[in-house]
Design a protein around this motif. Structure first.
Motif, short mmCIF file in Angstrom:
data_model
loop_
_atom_site.label_atom_id
_atom_site.label_comp_id
_atom_site.label_asym_id
_atom_site.label_seq_id
_atom_site.Cartn_x
_atom_site.Cartn_y
_atom_site.Cartn_z
N GLU A 216 0.82 -1.20 0.00
CA GLU A 216 0.00 0.00 0.00
C GLU A 216 0.86 1.26 0.00
O GLU A 216 0.59 2.22 -0.74
CB GLU A 216 -0.91 0.00 1.23
CG GLU A 216 -1.99 -1.08 1.19
CD GLU A 216 -2.88 -1.03 2.42
OE1 GLU A 216 -2.59 -0.22 3.33
OE2 GLU A 216 -3.86 -1.79 2.47
N ARG A 217 1.88 1.26 0.83
CA ARG A 217 2.75 2.42 0.91
C ARG A 217 3.54 2.60 -0.39
O ARG A 217 3.79 3.73 -0.82
CB ARG A 217 3.73 2.28 2.08
CG ARG A 217 3.10 2.37 3.46
CD ARG A 217 2.35 3.66 3.64
NE ARG A 217 3.11 4.82 3.15
CZ ARG A 217 2.58 5.99 2.86
NH1 ARG A 217 1.28 6.17 3.00
NH2 ARG A 217 3.33 6.99 2.44
N LEU A 218 3.94 1.50 -1.02
CA LEU A 218 4.67 1.58 -2.28
C LEU A 218 3.82 2.24 -3.36
O LEU A 218 4.29 3.09 -4.11
CB LEU A 218 5.11 0.19 -2.72
CG LEU A 218 5.92 0.12 -4.01
CD1 LEU A 218 7.23 0.89 -3.87
CD2 LEU A 218 6.21 -1.34 -4.39
N ALA A 219 2.55 1.85 -3.42
CA ALA A 219 1.64 2.46 -4.41
C ALA A 219 1.51 3.96 -4.15
O ALA A 219 1.48 4.77 -5.10
CB ALA A 219 0.28 1.78 -4.35
N ALA A 220 1.44 4.35 -2.88
CA ALA A 220 1.33 5.76 -2.55
C ALA A 220 2.61 6.52 -2.92
O ALA A 220 2.56 7.64 -3.43
CB ALA A 220 1.03 5.93 -1.06
N SER A 221 3.75 5.91 -2.66
CA SER A 221 5.03 6.55 -2.99
C SER A 221 5.20 6.71 -4.49
O SER A 221 5.69 7.74 -4.97
CB SER A 221 6.19 5.74 -2.41
OG SER A 221 6.31 5.93 -1.01
N VAL A 222 4.82 5.68 -5.24
CA VAL A 222 4.92 5.76 -6.70
C VAL A 222 4.01 6.86 -7.23
O VAL A 222 4.40 7.65 -8.10
CB VAL A 222 4.56 4.41 -7.34
CG1 VAL A 222 4.37 4.55 -8.85
CG2 VAL A 222 5.65 3.37 -7.05
N ALA A 223 2.79 6.96 -6.70
CA ALA A 223 1.86 8.00 -7.13
C ALA A 223 2.44 9.39 -6.85
O ALA A 223 2.32 10.30 -7.67
CB ALA A 223 0.52 7.82 -6.43
N LEU A 224 3.04 9.55 -5.68
CA LEU A 224 3.65 10.84 -5.33
C LEU A 224 4.80 11.16 -6.27
O LEU A 224 4.91 12.29 -6.76
CB LEU A 224 4.15 10.80 -3.88
CG LEU A 224 4.96 12.01 -3.42
CD1 LEU A 224 4.09 13.26 -3.45
CD2 LEU A 224 5.53 11.78 -2.02
N ASP A 225 5.66 10.20 -6.54
CA ASP A 225 6.81 10.43 -7.40
C ASP A 225 6.36 10.81 -8.81
O ASP A 225 6.93 11.70 -9.44
CB ASP A 225 7.68 9.17 -7.45
CG ASP A 225 9.07 9.44 -7.98
OD1 ASP A 225 9.70 10.40 -7.51
OD2 ASP A 225 9.53 8.69 -8.86
N ARG A 226 5.31 10.15 -9.30
CA ARG A 226 4.79 10.48 -10.63
C ARG A 226 4.14 11.85 -10.65
O ARG A 226 4.26 12.59 -11.64
CB ARG A 226 3.80 9.40 -11.06
CG ARG A 226 4.44 8.07 -11.42
CD ARG A 226 3.40 6.98 -11.67
NE ARG A 226 4.03 5.75 -12.13
CZ ARG A 226 3.41 4.58 -12.22
NH1 ARG A 226 2.12 4.49 -11.87
NH2 ARG A 226 4.05 3.51 -12.64
N ARG A 227 3.47 12.21 -9.58
CA ARG A 227 2.80 13.51 -9.53
C ARG A 227 3.81 14.65 -9.50
O ARG A 227 3.58 15.71 -10.10
CB ARG A 227 1.89 13.57 -8.30
CG ARG A 227 1.06 14.84 -8.24
CD ARG A 227 -0.04 14.74 -7.21
NE ARG A 227 0.45 14.71 -5.85
CZ ARG A 227 0.41 13.64 -5.06
NH1 ARG A 227 -0.09 12.50 -5.50
NH2 ARG A 227 0.89 13.68 -3.83
N LEU A 228 4.92 14.45 -8.82
CA LEU A 228 5.91 15.50 -8.67
C LEU A 228 6.78 15.66 -9.92
O LEU A 228 7.30 16.75 -10.18
CB LEU A 228 6.81 15.22 -7.46
CG LEU A 228 6.13 15.27 -6.09
CD1 LEU A 228 7.13 14.91 -5.00
CD2 LEU A 228 5.54 16.64 -5.84
#
Length: 271
Positions: A216-228
């Motif tokens: 779950e945390r990995l999916a959130a981190s990937v989403a953040l990295d893509r958004r930034l």
């Protein structure tokens, strides 16, 4: 420059891992060398799982972290046909640029090693000039060191130059003198869960709550990295019958955004 006080350090990750293993709340309080080795092994495994994650559910390709793709300027001297790449080099990302004075950069062709070797053989001798082609080459190793790479250049340089490129970095193990993992505070909980999931996998040989939490945390981190770091705009979705290229050139002056942008940079619609 001060680090965020919510970032996790090597000590934090060691303490969390030691606590889950039942060795106490502090890694420094462990006196058994075998237990110390086990904690360190789980932290290292967790970091590797974070740095090189498996593809997310529903995706075919694993995410590559933006913070593990540094920009480098690599100098090369005159009369040289290759130059060593940095020790943490793990692969080229994108284009390679060349400059003779570090101010005006132009893109050069990144190719396969076979083409450069073929050109050298066909030249039947030394050919010097401004580099036109580059390729990466794995260096020979006997296992006493990790895999290293070199940048092959054609033709042989006739003067000093500099290459500029982005590459994929292979991170190092955390140490007392270098305690901060890649990614920083925004990914702190993902890093923590990666280490705890490693305990479940490496020691208990079971996929438990921390393995699920890491996903779950990995999916959130990937989403953040893509958004930034992802593109801010893919351009105007307009009626092609009404908006021609000529009209698009006028749109910025009319207060409307009609240019395609990537990472905030304007594209050129004139070509």
């Amino acid at each position: 420059m001060a680090e965020s006080t919510l970032s996790l350090t090597r000590t934090d990750l060691l303490n969390a891992t030691a606590f889950l293993l039942g060795f106490g709340v502090s890694y420094s309080g462990i006196t058994d060398s075998n237990k110390q080795t086990l904690v360190q092994r789980c932290v290292d495994s967790g970091l590797r799982s974070f740095y090189a994650p498996t593809p997310l559910q529903g995706e075919r390709i694993a995410h590559i972290w933006s913070f593990m793709q540094p920009l480098m300027v690599l100098p090369i001297g005159a009369s040289m046909s290759c130059v060593d790449l940095p020790d943490d080099f793990g692969g080229m990302v994108g284009s390679v640029y060349l400059s003779s004075d570090d101010s005006a950069w132009r893109q050069i062709r990144f190719t396969g090693l076979g083409q450069i070797l073929g050109l050298r053989q066909a030249a039947n001798g030394s050919v010097n000039g401004t580099p036109q082609l580059v390729a990466t080459r794995p260096m020979e190793t006997d296992g006493s060191d990790g895999q290293r790479f070199a940048l092959e250049v054609y033709p042989t340089t006739d003067a000093p130059y500099s290459f500029q490129f982005t590459y994929y970095s292979n991170p190092y193990q955390l140490t007392e003198s270098k305690p901060y993992p890649c990614g920083g505070q925004p990914h702190a909980e993902t890093l923590r869960e990666a280490c705890l999931a490693a305990v479940e996998r490496e020691v208990w040989q079971d996929m438990g709550i921390h393995t699920a939490a890491f996903k779950e945390r990995l999916a959130a981190s990937v989403a953040l990295d893509r958004r930034l770091t992802g593109p801010k705009s893919f351009g105007m979705n307009s009626d092609a019958d009404r908006f021609t290229i000529a009209n698009h050139r006028l749109i910025p002056f009319l207060g409307r955004s009609g240019y395609v942008t990537y990472n905030g940079q304007l594209g050129d619609l004139s070509s």
